[in-house]
Scaffold this active site. Sequence first.
Site, PDB file in Angstrom:
ATOM      1  N   GLY A 231      58.730  48.494  95.851  1.00 25.33           N
ATOM      2  CA  GLY A 231      59.964  48.155  95.134  1.00 25.33           C
ATOM      3  C   GLY A 231      61.185  48.594  95.935  1.00 25.33           C
TER       4      GLY A 231
ATOM      5  CB  SER B  81      61.256  57.989  83.833  1.00 24.33           C
ATOM      6  OG  SER B  81      62.259  58.056  82.837  1.00 24.33           O
TER       7      SER B  81
ATOM      8  CE1 TYR C   3      59.729  53.178  82.822  1.00 23.30           C
ATOM      9  CE2 TYR C   3      61.027  54.636  81.424  1.00 23.30           C
ATOM     10  CZ  TYR C   3      60.736  54.124  82.675  1.00 23.30           C
ATOM     11  OH  TYR C   3      61.440  54.556  83.778  1.00 23.30           O
ATOM     12  CB  ALA C   4      58.135  57.572  77.149  1.00 21.95           C
TER      13      ALA C   4
HETATM   14  N1  LIG Z   1      67.217  53.057  86.776  1.00 18.51           N
HETATM   15  C1  LIG Z   1      66.980  54.092  86.008  1.00 18.51           C
HETATM   16  O1  LIG Z   1      67.834  54.529  85.207  1.00 18.51           O
HETATM   17  C2  LIG Z   1      65.655  54.826  86.105  1.00 18.51           C
HETATM   18  C3  LIG Z   1      65.516  56.022  85.381  1.00 18.51           C
HETATM   19  C4  LIG Z   1      64.317  56.706  85.466  1.00 18.51           C
HETATM   20  C5  LIG Z   1      63.286  56.217  86.245  1.00 18.51           C
HETATM   21  N2  LIG Z   1      63.447  55.046  86.927  1.00 18.51           N
HETATM   22  C6  LIG Z   1      62.306  54.564  87.726  1.00 18.51           C
HETATM   23  O2  LIG Z   1      62.731  54.313  89.049  1.00 18.51           O
HETATM   24  C7  LIG Z   1      61.952  53.254  89.611  1.00 18.51           C
HETATM   25  C8  LIG Z   1      62.874  52.185  90.172  1.00 18.51           C
HETATM   26  O3  LIG Z   1      63.701  51.698  89.129  1.00 18.51           O
HETATM   27  P1  LIG Z   1      65.017  50.833  89.429  1.00 18.51           P
HETATM   28  O4  LIG Z   1      65.882  50.983  88.244  1.00 18.51           O
HETATM   29  O5  LIG Z   1      65.550  51.142  90.776  1.00 18.51           O
HETATM   30  O6  LIG Z   1      64.383  49.337  89.418  1.00 18.51           O
HETATM   31  P2  LIG Z   1      64.933  47.949  90.017  1.00 18.51           P
HETATM   32  O7  LIG Z   1      66.347  48.063  90.462  1.00 18.51           O
HETATM   33  O8  LIG Z   1      64.570  46.890  89.026  1.00 18.51           O
HETATM   34  O9  LIG Z   1      63.994  47.727  91.288  1.00 18.51           O
HETATM   35  C9  LIG Z   1      62.623  47.542  91.090  1.00 18.51           C
HETATM   36  C10 LIG Z   1      61.980  47.176  92.410  1.00 18.51           C
HETATM   37  O10 LIG Z   1      60.569  47.019  92.201  1.00 18.51           O
HETATM   38  C11 LIG Z   1      60.182  45.662  92.505  1.00 18.51           C
HETATM   39  N3  LIG Z   1      59.162  45.303  91.522  1.00 18.51           N
HETATM   40  C12 LIG Z   1      59.317  45.195  90.178  1.00 18.51           C
HETATM   41  N4  LIG Z   1      58.149  44.841  89.613  1.00 18.51           N
HETATM   42  C13 LIG Z   1      57.239  44.749  90.616  1.00 18.51           C
HETATM   43  C14 LIG Z   1      55.862  44.419  90.665  1.00 18.51           C
HETATM   44  N5  LIG Z   1      55.155  44.082  89.567  1.00 18.51           N
HETATM   45  N6  LIG Z   1      55.230  44.446  91.872  1.00 18.51           N
HETATM   46  C15 LIG Z   1      55.919  44.756  92.990  1.00 18.51           C
HETATM   47  N7  LIG Z   1      57.216  45.057  93.012  1.00 18.51           N
HETATM   48  C16 LIG Z   1      57.873  45.042  91.834  1.00 18.51           C
HETATM   49  C17 LIG Z   1      61.484  44.858  92.419  1.00 18.51           C
HETATM   50  O11 LIG Z   1      61.491  43.692  93.220  1.00 18.51           O
HETATM   51  P3  LIG Z   1      60.923  42.269  92.645  1.00 18.51           P
HETATM   52  O12 LIG Z   1      61.582  42.060  91.331  1.00 18.51           O
HETATM   53  O13 LIG Z   1      61.298  41.275  93.691  1.00 18.51           O
HETATM   54  O14 LIG Z   1      59.453  42.444  92.541  1.00 18.51           O
HETATM   55  C18 LIG Z   1      62.473  45.874  92.987  1.00 18.51           C
HETATM   56  O15 LIG Z   1      62.381  45.930  94.391  1.00 18.51           O
HETATM   57  C19 LIG Z   1      61.025  52.773  88.501  1.00 18.51           C
HETATM   58  O16 LIG Z   1      59.760  53.390  88.622  1.00 18.51           O
HETATM   59  C20 LIG Z   1      61.723  53.250  87.234  1.00 18.51           C
HETATM   60  O17 LIG Z   1      60.826  53.443  86.155  1.00 18.51           O
HETATM   61  C21 LIG Z   1      64.600  54.341  86.871  1.00 18.51           C
END
Ligand SMILES: NC(=O)c1ccc[n+]([C@@H]2O[C@H](COP(=O)([O-])OP(=O)(O)OC[C@H]3O[C@@H](n4cnc5c(N)ncnc54)[C@H](OP(=O)(O)O)[C@@H]3O)[C@@H](O)[C@H]2O)c1
Length: 264
Positions: free
Chosen positions: A20, A142, A156-157
């Site tokens: 990702g 998270s 999710y949690a």
């Molecule tokens: N943002 C927050 O506030 C937050 C808070 C706590 C934890 N997190 C965690 O941080 C991580 C990243 O989150 P983010 O907010 O940065 O997400 P994001 O901006 O949506 O980026 C997600 C990335 O993962 C890829 N992806 C999604 N589904 C996939 C799949 N099934 N197979 C392969 N690649 C996939 C997406 O590209 P494609 O769509 O092209 O596949 C993208 O590159 C996650 O584990 C999330 O749970 C985020």
Amino acid sequence: MNNKQNQTTDLTGKRALVTGGTKGIGKAIADELARAGAQVIVSARNHPGDGNTEHYFIAADLTKPEQVTKMGQEIMEQFQGIDILINNVGGLTTPPGGFSTLTDEHWESELQLNLLSAIRLDKILLPQMIEQQSGVIIHISSVSGRQPLWNLNMAYAVSKAALNSYSKALATELATKGIRVLTVSPGATKTPPMEKFIQDYATSTGINIEEAFKQLLAQTGGIPMGRMAEPEEVASLVHFLVSPSAAYLTGTNYAIDGGSLPVV
Ligand SMILES: NC(=O)c1ccc[n+]([C@@H]2O[C@H](COP(=O)([O-])OP(=O)(O)OC[C@H]3O[C@@H](n4cnc5c(N)ncnc54)[C@H](OP(=O)(O)O)[C@@H]3O)[C@@H](O)[C@H]2O)c1
């Protein structure tokens, strides 16, 4: 013992895979590790397609076991293995509303995306790390894994809590094999899905974005620092954790949340 060699965050010569790694937190991590000298591979379902091609890209949906296997094979053929593995793929994909709104399919999809994707990839890449007797694995979890919000993100949690437990167990199993395993738990971070989550909440409740953010914050007990994290702040922590400077760290879970988790 001379620890001077270990006191560096330089990653020259290291091969790093960020799943990702094309958007949000993953992209910030990929860019940060590349700046530190690592050779970076990113994966996602879709090519970033915006001229962002500085890292080696592999297309794979990590919820599909056969695509994880194929990605592992490509990495072994092209790079002969990995030194740093950042399991960043994940996200909240199920509706709010608690137990009665969640179907078997919802539970299954959260577990595939947030837990099994990482377990499968680790299993494919670990034999080579064990053989070379070195490596670092980070699981991006998270704060929700430690502070579930039943009405917003129950499945999710739970999937992130399982990831935390798996990460700890794996760290213990691998501690004498030269491999460190760590968990990073971001709080609210300014990425497209978080912004969409706030926007959707605002739309569904008929309030503006600022009020929606305030109400959502109130449900978590608030963020003492009063703002979301920038993806680059999470990347900076990950960079330190994968570097030789963090040589004695394994099995721990680092919240990066502006002080929001209400625990000591
Ligand atoms: N943002 C927050 O506030 C937050 C808070 C706590 C934890 N997190 C965690 O941080 C991580 C990243 O989150 P983010 O907010 O940065 O997400 P994001 O901006 O949506 O980026 C997600 C990335 O993962 C890829 N992806 C999604 N589904 C996939 C799949 N099934 N197979 C392969 N690649 C996939 C997406 O590209 P494609 O769509 O092209 O596949 C993208 O590159 C996650 O584990 C999330 O749970 C985020």
